[in-house]
Scaffold this motif. Structure first.
Motif, PDB file in Angstrom:
ATOM      1  N   GLN A 179      14.238 -50.118  63.309  1.00  0.00           N
ATOM      2  CA  GLN A 179      14.530 -50.935  64.025  1.00  0.00           C
ATOM      3  C   GLN A 179      14.612 -52.510  64.117  1.00  0.00           C
ATOM      4  O   GLN A 179      14.911 -53.275  64.325  1.00  0.00           O
ATOM      5  CB  GLN A 179      14.882 -50.647  65.552  1.00  0.00           C
ATOM      6  CG  GLN A 179      15.913 -51.513  66.560  1.00  0.00           C
ATOM      7  CD  GLN A 179      15.166 -50.466  67.879  1.00  0.00           C
ATOM      8  OE1 GLN A 179      15.287 -49.258  68.274  1.00  0.00           O
ATOM      9  NE2 GLN A 179      15.523 -51.188  69.158  1.00  0.00           N
ATOM     10  N   SER A 189      13.925 -45.913  64.906  1.00  0.00           N
ATOM     11  CA  SER A 189      15.242 -45.230  65.514  1.00  0.00           C
ATOM     12  C   SER A 189      15.633 -44.980  65.532  1.00  0.00           C
ATOM     13  O   SER A 189      15.886 -43.885  64.389  1.00  0.00           O
ATOM     14  CB  SER A 189      15.892 -46.952  65.641  1.00  0.00           C
ATOM     15  OG  SER A 189      17.128 -46.192  66.244  1.00  0.00           O
ATOM     16  N   SER A 217      18.414 -43.422  67.152  1.00  0.00           N
ATOM     17  CA  SER A 217      19.715 -43.673  67.508  1.00  0.00           C
ATOM     18  C   SER A 217      21.151 -44.202  66.532  1.00  0.00           C
ATOM     19  O   SER A 217      20.312 -44.734  65.538  1.00  0.00           O
ATOM     20  CB  SER A 217      19.838 -44.338  69.260  1.00  0.00           C
ATOM     21  OG  SER A 217      19.403 -45.342  68.455  1.00  0.00           O
TER      22      SER A 217
END
Length: 193
Positions: free
Chosen positions: A9, A149, A151
């Protein structure tokens, strides 16, 4: 955490190109034999998610090995077990000693630390050009620490590594074996790339 995608991320790492970044294998597997050390390894770098290696989580979230899905003897390793800022990482196995794999922990902020060393996290060497070398950094080093991350949209996840739990059991080609959750053993040296 089974089957989730782990993309980087932050930081953005623009010098490595546009798009999502992930952990990627680099170069060929090498064999190292010297004295009592008998192992093999491979470089691991940060790169485009389309080149990501799939990783298997072997152990619980507080103490797990991150194994390469296609060769589960190879696991993420802190080179020479030097748990200090700037130490590079690779994938490594001590032949005949799967249980010696380095253990890691997933932190609440989605950083990953060597188990027992929560102030150190996986990061990237920004002084290296391109900035793709995976190293240990202080957990407070927001410019270099890798935040993962789990997601995002399916388009963002495409080609990114999945963190699968290792299957346990006996026998079966390609089926991973369970490993103990200890942190004993020693790590072999990793030749310069």
């Amino acid at each position: 955490m089974a089957g989730r995608f782990f993309l980087i991320q932050s930081p953005g790492l623009e010098p490595l190109g546009q798009g999502k970044k992930a952990l990627c294998l680099a170069g060929s597997v090498y064999v190292y034999k010297k004295g009592t050390v008998n192992g093999r390894g491979q470089a691991i770098k940060v790169g485009p998610a389309k080149n990501a290696c799939s990783l298997v989580r072997d152990g619980n979230m507080d103490a797990f090995a991150l194994r390469v899905q296609s060769d589960q003897d190879l696991a993420l390793e802190v080179n020479f077990r030097k748990n200090e800022v700037g130490t590079p990482l690779s994938v490594w196995c001590n032949i005949g000693h799967r249980d010696w794999a380095c253990r890691f922990s997933l932190n609440p902020d989605m950083t990953i630390s060597p188990t027992g060393h929560s102030r150190l996290v996986l990061g990237v060497d920004l002084a290296h050009s391109p900035p793709d070398t995976l190293i240990l950094v202080q957990d407070t080093d927001t410019a270099r620490r890798l935040v993962f991350s789990s997601s995002g949209s399916p388009e963002e996840r495409e080609g990114a590594p999945r963190l699968y739990p290792a299957q346990t059991g006996r026998g079966g080609e390609g089926r991973p074996r369970a490993a103990s959750v200890g942190q004993g053993g020693r790590s072999g040296p990793v030749p310069a790339a």
